[in-house]
Design an enzyme around this catalytic site. Structure first.
Site, PDB file in Angstrom:
ATOM      1  N   GLN A   1       2.161  -5.982  -3.310  1.00 25.81           N
ATOM      2  CA  GLN A   1       2.585  -6.091  -1.904  1.00 25.81           C
ATOM      3  C   GLN A   1       3.877  -5.294  -1.680  1.00 25.81           C
ATOM      4  OE1 GLN A   1       1.481  -9.358  -3.471  1.00 25.81           O
ATOM      5  NE2 GLN A   1      -0.474  -8.552  -2.783  1.00 25.81           N
TER       6      GLN A   1
ATOM      7  N   LYS B   1       1.906   2.215  -5.083  1.00 21.05           N
ATOM      8  CA  LYS B   1       2.436   1.655  -6.343  1.00 21.05           C
ATOM      9  C   LYS B   1       1.500   1.973  -7.513  1.00 21.05           C
ATOM     10  CE  LYS B   1       2.445  -2.423  -4.390  1.00 21.05           C
ATOM     11  NZ  LYS B   1       2.180  -2.083  -2.988  1.00 21.05           N
TER      12      LYS B   1
ATOM     13  N   LEU C   1       3.712  12.438   1.035  1.00 18.43           N
ATOM     14  CA  LEU C   1       4.424  13.410   1.874  1.00 18.43           C
ATOM     15  C   LEU C   1       3.419  14.349   2.538  1.00 18.43           C
ATOM     16  CD1 LEU C   1       7.218  14.500   2.703  1.00 18.43           C
ATOM     17  CD2 LEU C   1       7.121  16.016   0.713  1.00 18.43           C
TER      18      LEU C   1
ATOM     19  N   GLY D   1      -4.416  -4.338  -3.730  1.00 17.76           N
ATOM     20  CA  GLY D   1      -5.416  -3.315  -4.022  1.00 17.76           C
ATOM     21  C   GLY D   1      -4.666  -2.063  -4.419  1.00 17.76           C
ATOM     22  N   HIS D   2      -4.727  -1.715  -5.686  1.00 21.17           N
ATOM     23  CA  HIS D   2      -3.986  -0.554  -6.189  1.00 21.17           C
ATOM     24  C   HIS D   2      -4.995   0.516  -6.593  1.00 21.17           C
ATOM     25  CE1 HIS D   2      -0.603  -3.599  -7.305  1.00 21.17           C
ATOM     26  NE2 HIS D   2      -0.812  -3.498  -6.015  1.00 21.17           N
TER      27      HIS D   2
ATOM     28  N   ASP E   1       0.806  -1.220   0.000  1.00 20.18           N
ATOM     29  CA  ASP E   1       0.000   0.000   0.000  1.00 20.18           C
ATOM     30  C   ASP E   1       0.840   1.271   0.000  1.00 20.18           C
ATOM     31  OD1 ASP E   1      -2.297  -1.589   0.105  1.00 20.18           O
ATOM     32  OD2 ASP E   1      -2.223  -1.673   2.293  1.00 20.18           O
TER      33      ASP E   1
HETATM   34  P1  GDP Z   1      -0.661   0.346  -3.591  1.00 17.73           P
HETATM   35  O1  GDP Z   1      -1.259  -0.922  -3.084  1.00 17.73           O
HETATM   36  O2  GDP Z   1       0.802   0.432  -3.332  1.00 17.73           O
HETATM   37  O3  GDP Z   1      -0.997   0.638  -5.035  1.00 17.73           O
HETATM   38  O4  GDP Z   1      -1.322   1.512  -2.724  1.00 17.73           O
HETATM   39  P2  GDP Z   1      -2.883   1.681  -2.355  1.00 17.73           P
HETATM   40  O5  GDP Z   1      -3.588   2.145  -3.564  1.00 17.73           O
HETATM   41  O6  GDP Z   1      -3.390   0.481  -1.650  1.00 17.73           O
HETATM   42  O7  GDP Z   1      -2.803   2.805  -1.254  1.00 17.73           O
HETATM   43  C1  GDP Z   1      -2.301   4.068  -1.506  1.00 17.73           C
HETATM   44  C2  GDP Z   1      -3.429   5.118  -1.263  1.00 17.73           C
HETATM   45  O8  GDP Z   1      -2.851   6.389  -1.159  1.00 17.73           O
HETATM   46  C3  GDP Z   1      -4.420   5.216  -2.392  1.00 17.73           C
HETATM   47  O9  GDP Z   1      -5.684   5.520  -1.858  1.00 17.73           O
HETATM   48  C4  GDP Z   1      -3.904   6.392  -3.235  1.00 17.73           C
HETATM   49  O10 GDP Z   1      -4.924   7.073  -3.950  1.00 17.73           O
HETATM   50  C5  GDP Z   1      -3.347   7.272  -2.150  1.00 17.73           C
HETATM   51  N1  GDP Z   1      -2.195   8.089  -2.554  1.00 17.73           N
HETATM   52  C6  GDP Z   1      -1.191   7.792  -3.430  1.00 17.73           C
HETATM   53  N2  GDP Z   1      -0.278   8.768  -3.449  1.00 17.73           N
HETATM   54  C7  GDP Z   1      -0.692   9.705  -2.561  1.00 17.73           C
HETATM   55  C8  GDP Z   1      -0.146  10.953  -2.092  1.00 17.73           C
HETATM   56  O11 GDP Z   1       0.934  11.381  -2.485  1.00 17.73           O
HETATM   57  N3  GDP Z   1      -0.871  11.625  -1.158  1.00 17.73           N
HETATM   58  C9  GDP Z   1      -2.045  11.169  -0.656  1.00 17.73           C
HETATM   59  N4  GDP Z   1      -2.669  11.895   0.261  1.00 17.73           N
HETATM   60  N5  GDP Z   1      -2.586   9.993  -1.066  1.00 17.73           N
HETATM   61  C10 GDP Z   1      -1.921   9.289  -1.994  1.00 17.73           C
HETATM   62  P1  IMO Z   2      -0.805  -4.155  -2.255  1.00 15.56           P
HETATM   63  O1  IMO Z   2      -0.355  -4.709  -3.597  1.00 15.56           O
HETATM   64  C1  IMO Z   2      -0.878  -4.547   2.084  1.00 15.56           C
HETATM   65  C2  IMO Z   2      -0.900  -8.603   3.725  1.00 15.56           C
HETATM   66  C3  IMO Z   2      -2.160  -9.039   4.464  1.00 15.56           C
HETATM   67  C4  IMO Z   2      -1.551  -9.959   5.493  1.00 15.56           C
HETATM   68  C5  IMO Z   2      -0.440 -10.654   4.710  1.00 15.56           C
HETATM   69  C6  IMO Z   2      -0.831 -12.020   4.160  1.00 15.56           C
HETATM   70  O2  IMO Z   2      -2.076  -3.420  -2.284  1.00 15.56           O
HETATM   71  O3  IMO Z   2       0.322  -3.392  -1.632  1.00 15.56           O
HETATM   72  P2  IMO Z   2      -2.394 -12.743   2.137  1.00 15.56           P
HETATM   73  O4  IMO Z   2      -3.855 -12.514   1.909  1.00 15.56           O
HETATM   74  O5  IMO Z   2      -1.506 -12.204   1.077  1.00 15.56           O
HETATM   75  O6  IMO Z   2      -2.076 -14.176   2.462  1.00 15.56           O
HETATM   76  O7  IMO Z   2      -2.087 -11.921   3.488  1.00 15.56           O
HETATM   77  O8  IMO Z   2      -0.113  -9.787   3.639  1.00 15.56           O
HETATM   78  N1  IMO Z   2      -1.110  -8.108   2.350  1.00 15.56           N
HETATM   79  C7  IMO Z   2      -1.067  -6.818   2.006  1.00 15.56           C
HETATM   80  N2  IMO Z   2      -0.910  -5.708   2.756  1.00 15.56           N
HETATM   81  N3  IMO Z   2      -0.984  -4.437   0.757  1.00 15.56           N
HETATM   82  C8  IMO Z   2      -1.124  -5.528  -0.026  1.00 15.56           C
HETATM   83  O9  IMO Z   2      -1.087  -5.482  -1.383  1.00 15.56           O
HETATM   84  C9  IMO Z   2      -1.210  -6.796   0.602  1.00 15.56           C
HETATM   85  N4  IMO Z   2      -1.368  -8.068   0.151  1.00 15.56           N
HETATM   86  C10 IMO Z   2      -1.300  -8.860   1.228  1.00 15.56           C
HETATM   87  O10 IMO Z   2      -2.805  -7.941   5.049  1.00 15.56           O
HETATM   88  O11 IMO Z   2      -0.939  -9.216   6.522  1.00 15.56           O
HETATM   89 MG    MG Z   3      -2.795  -1.578  -1.850  1.00 15.93          MG
END
Ligand code: GDP
Ligand code: IMO
Ligand code: MG
Length: 418
Positions: free
Chosen positions: A221, A18, A329, A42-43, A15
């Site tokens: 991840q 990415k 940031l 979840g992206h 999270d």
């Molecule tokens: P990922 O799994 O690495 O793709 O990240 P996620 O999408 O799960 O979580 C990142 C969250 O932060 C998302 O809701 C993005 O829309 C949000 N996000 C990304 N970059 C920024 C930023 O620079 N500032 C803020 N406030 N939110 C951001």
């Molecule tokens: P993205 O791509 C954050 C975590 C789960 C749990 C552990 C094992 O959005 O960054 P699993 O279901 O994979 O067997 O769970 O890994 N986990 C993540 N945490 N972002 C993710 O993906 C994750 N995918 C799995 O919360 O701790």
């Molecule tokens: Mg995510």
């Protein structure tokens, strides 16, 4: 120099943001290829007033010119994939699924949830999607691959034999299985939708490399969730680090060029397991509120804390990071002081590396002066001086340049440094 692919990888516990950076880079790439994980990922991508949550479909899908590849290292749940595909109406010819990717079927999720229940307070806190059991079957050589969907009758027979083999265990776990007729109908339905997309993606990616196409490899991840290098057993079941991109797509390590590591300006973790710089107080809650730190996949509140420079340095080395994209940031805006975990203490001894058992480590912090506002800032020079000093200090600690800085979820609030 031969054509090489660019790679994006998470440096923390997932999270990191990415999705936003893959979307940003996808605008200048011809191919975006996922190499590991499943729909545990979840992206989130925000474009104007539209928000997309992608789980299995590569985050390049929002560039209509980009081709998107789901590699062999992924575990694919057909039912969830098909649901995700419904958000788009133009995928044919620009979405490709490896015939060697492993199938994640509904019983895998039931096993995952049953195991978590049985573990009680030792539960991993998985997403409950079936990731561990699907990868487990792959490695135990009892799994089934996407290519087998093309002959639903044959796959049904193989799965019925597999179910029979594990019947006793499934009964104890309370895992309900489909009848033969239900299974055949389910698999035939998957074939109907997915057949046009299933192909040998290894050949596809080789051709693209040979033709000099620009390729982006999208990790899921994060490094600290890697099956080998993360906080085992509180990890996911795949190789999340950059080395996984080679085997997860069938390319050679030398096909990989520039590596961009994604890190938030603080840290979060969903699920259980060690997190030395977690803040259980007001600061942690404030990070959660400001950063909307609730899971994209499960909606769970994310645990929040300060930037962990020790873990980030470890991740920079393991992944061969060339530059870091420092995300969110703006979430630190308004804090009087911003802390960074600069070392750990284990048994009263200060260490500067990630130890075998991170559970035993307590954080050693250094404090930096805060700043008012970085939200929406689009050039490095326009950042407050204290924010620039924070970034410079992090670069020195982790040993990599922060070439991209993100100041909001929006596409345009992305500083790219020369
Ligand atoms: P990922 O799994 O690495 O793709 O990240 P996620 O999408 O799960 O979580 C990142 C969250 O932060 C998302 O809701 C993005 O829309 C949000 N996000 C990304 N970059 C920024 C930023 O620079 N500032 C803020 N406030 N939110 C951001
Ligand atoms: P993205 O791509 C954050 C975590 C789960 C749990 C552990 C094992 O959005 O960054 P699993 O279901 O994979 O067997 O769970 O890994 N986990 C993540 N945490 N972002 C993710 O993906 C994750 N995918 C799995 O919360 O701790
Ligand atoms: Mg995510």
């Amino acid at each position: 120099m031969a054509n090489q692919a660019d790679l994006i990888v998470g440096l923390q516990w997932g999270d990191e943001g990415k999705g936003k950076i893959v979307d940003h880079m996808a605008q200048t790439h011809d191919y975006v290829c996922r190499f590991a994980g499943g729909h545990n990922a979840g992206h989130t991508i925000v474009i104007g007033d539209q928000t997309y949550a992608l789980h299995l479909i590569p985050s390049g899908v929002l560039n209509p010119e980009a081709k998107n590849v789901v590699g062999n290292g992924v575990v694919l749940s057909p039912v969830d994939f098909i649901k995700e595909m419904e958000q788009f109406d133009d995928l044919e010819g620009r979405l490709f699924i490896s015939d060697k990717a492993h199938l994640l079927l509904p019983h895998h999720a039931l096993i995952d949830q049953a195991r978590e229940r049985m573990k009680g307070d030792k539960a991993i806190g998985t997403t409950g999607k079936g990731i561990g059991p699907a990868y487990g079957d792959k490695v135990a050589r009892v799994g089934h691959r996407v290519g087998e969907l093309l002959d639903p009758a044959k796959l049904t027979a193989k799965l019925m034999a597999y179910f029979e083999m594990y019947q006793g265990i499934f009964d104890v776990m309370g895992v309900e299985l489909p009848s033969e007729a239900e299974l055949l109908a389910e698999l035939a339905g998957y074939k109907n939708v997915l057949e046009p997309y299933i192909t040998d993606t290894t050949l596809l990616v080789w051709d693209a490399l040979d033709q000099g196409k620009k390729i982006l490899l999208e990790g899921a991840q994060g490094t600290m969730l890697d099956i080998d290098h993360g906080t085992y057993p509180y990890v996911t079941s795949s190789t999340t680090v950059s080395a996984g991109a080679a085997s997860g797509l069938g390319i050679a390590p030398r096909d990989i060029g520039r590596v961009t590591g994604i890190a938030k300006a603080y840290c979060t973790r969903v699920g259980n397991g060690p997190f030395p710089s977690e803040d259980h107080g007001e600061a942690g809650q404030r990070l959660r509120d400001n950063g909307h730190e609730y899971g994209t996949t499960t909606g769970r509140p994310r645990r929040c804390g300060w930037f962990d420079a020790v873990a980030a340095r470890h991740a920079v080395r393991i992944n061969g990071v060339d530059q870091i994209a420092l995300m969110k940031l703006d979430v630190l805006d308004g804090f009087d002081e911003v802390k960074v975990c600069v070392a750990y203490e284990v048994d009263g001894k200060r260490i500067d590396y990630v130890p075998y058992d991170l559970e035993e480590a307590t954080p050693v912090y250094e404090s930096f002066p805060g700043w008012d506002k970085t939200e929406g800032v689009q050039t490095f020079d326009d950042l407050p001086e204290t924010a620039r000093s924070y970034i410079t200090a992090l670069e020195a600690m982790v040993g990599a340049k922060m070439g991209i800085i993100s100041t909001s979820p929006e596409r345009e609030d992305t500083i790219v440094r020369k």
